[in-house]
Design a protein around this motif. Structure first.
Motif, PDB file in Angstrom:
ATOM      1  N   LYS A   1     -29.724  28.545  60.985  1.00 13.81           N
ATOM      2  CA  LYS A   1     -30.640  27.965  59.995  1.00 13.81           C
ATOM      3  C   LYS A   1     -30.951  28.971  58.888  1.00 13.81           C
ATOM      4  O   LYS A   1     -31.037  28.606  57.713  1.00 13.81           O
ATOM      5  CB  LYS A   1     -31.939  27.516  60.663  1.00 13.81           C
ATOM      6  CG  LYS A   1     -31.799  26.274  61.508  1.00 13.81           C
ATOM      7  CD  LYS A   1     -33.136  25.933  62.133  1.00 13.81           C
ATOM      8  CE  LYS A   1     -33.041  24.762  63.085  1.00 13.81           C
ATOM      9  NZ  LYS A   1     -34.336  24.473  63.729  1.00 13.81           N
ATOM     10  N   VAL A   2     -31.117  30.232  59.263  1.00 15.48           N
ATOM     11  CA  VAL A   2     -31.395  31.261  58.254  1.00 15.48           C
ATOM     12  C   VAL A   2     -30.176  31.446  57.363  1.00 15.48           C
ATOM     13  O   VAL A   2     -30.297  31.515  56.134  1.00 15.48           O
ATOM     14  CB  VAL A   2     -31.822  32.593  58.917  1.00 15.48           C
ATOM     15  CG1 VAL A   2     -31.937  33.706  57.881  1.00 15.48           C
ATOM     16  CG2 VAL A   2     -33.150  32.417  59.656  1.00 15.48           C
ATOM     17  N   TYR A   3     -28.970  31.515  57.963  1.00 12.13           N
ATOM     18  CA  TYR A   3     -27.745  31.607  57.154  1.00 12.13           C
ATOM     19  C   TYR A   3     -27.625  30.419  56.197  1.00 12.13           C
ATOM     20  O   TYR A   3     -27.259  30.586  55.034  1.00 12.13           O
ATOM     21  CB  TYR A   3     -26.499  31.654  58.048  1.00 12.13           C
ATOM     22  CG  TYR A   3     -26.174  33.022  58.599  1.00 12.13           C
ATOM     23  CD1 TYR A   3     -25.916  34.099  57.762  1.00 12.13           C
ATOM     24  CD2 TYR A   3     -26.087  33.221  59.968  1.00 12.13           C
ATOM     25  CE1 TYR A   3     -25.597  35.339  58.265  1.00 12.13           C
ATOM     26  CE2 TYR A   3     -25.765  34.463  60.488  1.00 12.13           C
ATOM     27  CZ  TYR A   3     -25.522  35.517  59.633  1.00 12.13           C
ATOM     28  OH  TYR A   3     -25.206  36.749  60.143  1.00 12.13           O
TER      29      TYR A   3
ATOM     30  N   LEU B   1     -29.893  30.846  53.288  1.00 14.96           N
ATOM     31  CA  LEU B   1     -29.377  31.850  52.359  1.00 14.96           C
ATOM     32  C   LEU B   1     -28.214  31.291  51.536  1.00 14.96           C
ATOM     33  O   LEU B   1     -28.063  31.622  50.361  1.00 14.96           O
ATOM     34  CB  LEU B   1     -28.925  33.104  53.119  1.00 14.96           C
ATOM     35  CG  LEU B   1     -30.034  33.919  53.784  1.00 14.96           C
ATOM     36  CD1 LEU B   1     -29.439  35.034  54.625  1.00 14.96           C
ATOM     37  CD2 LEU B   1     -30.996  34.471  52.751  1.00 14.96           C
ATOM     38  N   ALA B   2     -27.405  30.442  52.151  1.00 16.75           N
ATOM     39  CA  ALA B   2     -26.239  29.874  51.468  1.00 16.75           C
ATOM     40  C   ALA B   2     -26.646  28.971  50.307  1.00 16.75           C
ATOM     41  O   ALA B   2     -25.879  28.790  49.363  1.00 16.75           O
ATOM     42  CB  ALA B   2     -25.384  29.091  52.460  1.00 16.75           C
ATOM     43  N   LYS B   3     -27.846  28.412  50.354  1.00 17.38           N
ATOM     44  CA  LYS B   3     -28.326  27.558  49.268  1.00 17.38           C
ATOM     45  C   LYS B   3     -28.616  28.353  47.998  1.00 17.38           C
ATOM     46  O   LYS B   3     -28.732  27.780  46.922  1.00 17.38           O
ATOM     47  CB  LYS B   3     -29.586  26.808  49.700  1.00 17.38           C
ATOM     48  CG  LYS B   3     -29.331  25.776  50.773  1.00 17.38           C
ATOM     49  CD  LYS B   3     -30.622  25.111  51.202  1.00 17.38           C
ATOM     50  CE  LYS B   3     -30.379  24.122  52.334  1.00 17.38           C
ATOM     51  NZ  LYS B   3     -31.632  23.526  52.815  1.00 17.38           N
ATOM     52  N   HIS B   4     -28.738  29.662  48.131  1.00 16.21           N
ATOM     53  CA  HIS B   4     -29.040  30.533  46.986  1.00 16.21           C
ATOM     54  C   HIS B   4     -27.757  31.242  46.581  1.00 16.21           C
ATOM     55  O   HIS B   4     -27.355  32.238  47.175  1.00 16.21           O
ATOM     56  CB  HIS B   4     -30.136  31.538  47.353  1.00 16.21           C
ATOM     57  CG  HIS B   4     -31.439  30.878  47.661  1.00 16.21           C
ATOM     58  ND1 HIS B   4     -32.388  30.649  46.699  1.00 16.21           N
ATOM     59  CD2 HIS B   4     -31.939  30.360  48.810  1.00 16.21           C
ATOM     60  CE1 HIS B   4     -33.426  30.033  47.250  1.00 16.21           C
ATOM     61  NE2 HIS B   4     -33.173  29.843  48.522  1.00 16.21           N
TER      62      HIS B   4
ATOM     63  N   ILE C   1     -27.175  35.074  46.006  1.00 13.05           N
ATOM     64  CA  ILE C   1     -27.173  36.002  47.138  1.00 13.05           C
ATOM     65  C   ILE C   1     -25.841  35.908  47.868  1.00 13.05           C
ATOM     66  O   ILE C   1     -25.417  34.827  48.276  1.00 13.05           O
ATOM     67  CB  ILE C   1     -28.334  35.701  48.096  1.00 13.05           C
ATOM     68  CG1 ILE C   1     -29.665  35.939  47.376  1.00 13.05           C
ATOM     69  CG2 ILE C   1     -28.237  36.554  49.351  1.00 13.05           C
ATOM     70  CD1 ILE C   1     -30.871  35.553  48.155  1.00 13.05           C
ATOM     71  N   ASP C   2     -25.184  37.059  48.015  1.00 15.35           N
ATOM     72  CA  ASP C   2     -23.948  37.127  48.787  1.00 15.35           C
ATOM     73  C   ASP C   2     -24.335  37.500  50.220  1.00 15.35           C
ATOM     74  O   ASP C   2     -24.638  38.656  50.510  1.00 15.35           O
ATOM     75  CB  ASP C   2     -23.001  38.165  48.193  1.00 15.35           C
ATOM     76  CG  ASP C   2     -21.707  38.290  48.976  1.00 15.35           C
ATOM     77  OD1 ASP C   2     -21.419  37.418  49.817  1.00 15.35           O
ATOM     78  OD2 ASP C   2     -20.984  39.287  48.755  1.00 15.35           O
ATOM     79  N   ALA C   3     -24.349  36.508  51.104  1.00 17.31           N
ATOM     80  CA  ALA C   3     -24.774  36.734  52.487  1.00 17.31           C
ATOM     81  C   ALA C   3     -23.640  37.222  53.370  1.00 17.31           C
ATOM     82  O   ALA C   3     -23.827  37.394  54.567  1.00 17.31           O
ATOM     83  CB  ALA C   3     -25.363  35.445  53.061  1.00 17.31           C
TER      84      ALA C   3
ATOM     85  N   VAL D   1     -34.126  37.894  50.066  1.00 15.00           N
ATOM     86  CA  VAL D   1     -33.536  37.454  51.333  1.00 15.00           C
ATOM     87  C   VAL D   1     -34.624  37.341  52.399  1.00 15.00           C
ATOM     88  O   VAL D   1     -34.680  36.361  53.151  1.00 15.00           O
ATOM     89  CB  VAL D   1     -32.412  38.414  51.776  1.00 15.00           C
ATOM     90  CG1 VAL D   1     -31.959  38.116  53.194  1.00 15.00           C
ATOM     91  CG2 VAL D   1     -31.244  38.331  50.814  1.00 15.00           C
ATOM     92  N   ALA D   2     -35.516  38.313  52.469  1.00 10.04           N
ATOM     93  CA  ALA D   2     -36.601  38.263  53.443  1.00 10.04           C
ATOM     94  C   ALA D   2     -37.514  37.065  53.187  1.00 10.04           C
ATOM     95  O   ALA D   2     -37.927  36.380  54.129  1.00 10.04           O
ATOM     96  CB  ALA D   2     -37.399  39.557  53.418  1.00 10.04           C
TER      97      ALA D   2
END
Length: 123
Positions: free
Chosen positions: A58-60, A63-66, A69-71, A98-99
């Motif tokens: 869920k956190v990944y 992050l992927a929606k932004h 940000i290169d996750a 990210v946090a």
């Protein structure tokens, strides 16, 4: 006292300590359930691992929606709602972003941010 005698005494003390701690644990469990009504069974280790992996995913996904940000260099470890972020980002401003994104994910209770800025090669 020679080395063998010392090791024998240390081994005996270790066994005695383990037996004593096992006895206390059995007694403590018996006292907890003696007068209590039936409580729901605790989650199995497998269920806990599955829940932790689901929270990490869920956190990944958040992050992927932004797109800014290169996750790809970020690892997310979840344990009972506590999320730890490890890895690198390309810009210092992304560390806090990210946090903040991770904190918005339902189920996240706390975030330990261990991200750092990726240095260009040769510096």
């Amino acid at each position: 006292m020679n080395k063998k005698g010392f090791l024998r005494i240390a081994a005996t003390a270790t066994v005695a300590a383990l037996l004593a701690s096992g006895s206390v644990a059995v007694w403590a469990q018996g006292s907890e359930t003696a007068g209590a009504s039936a409580a729901p069974a605790a989650s199995t280790a497998k269920e806990v691992r599955q829940a932790n992996r689901a929270l990490s995913r869920k956190v990944y996904a958040a992050l992927a929606k932004h797109k800014e940000i290169d996750a790809g260099n970020i690892s997310v470890v979840a344990r009972d709602g506590a999320v730890t972020l490890n890895g690198t980002v390309t810009d210092a401003a992304q560390i806090d972003s990210v946090a903040a994104i991770a904190k918005t994910v339902p189920g996240v209770k706390s975030v330990a941010n261990r991200l750092s800025v990726q240095r260009p090669m040769g510096e």
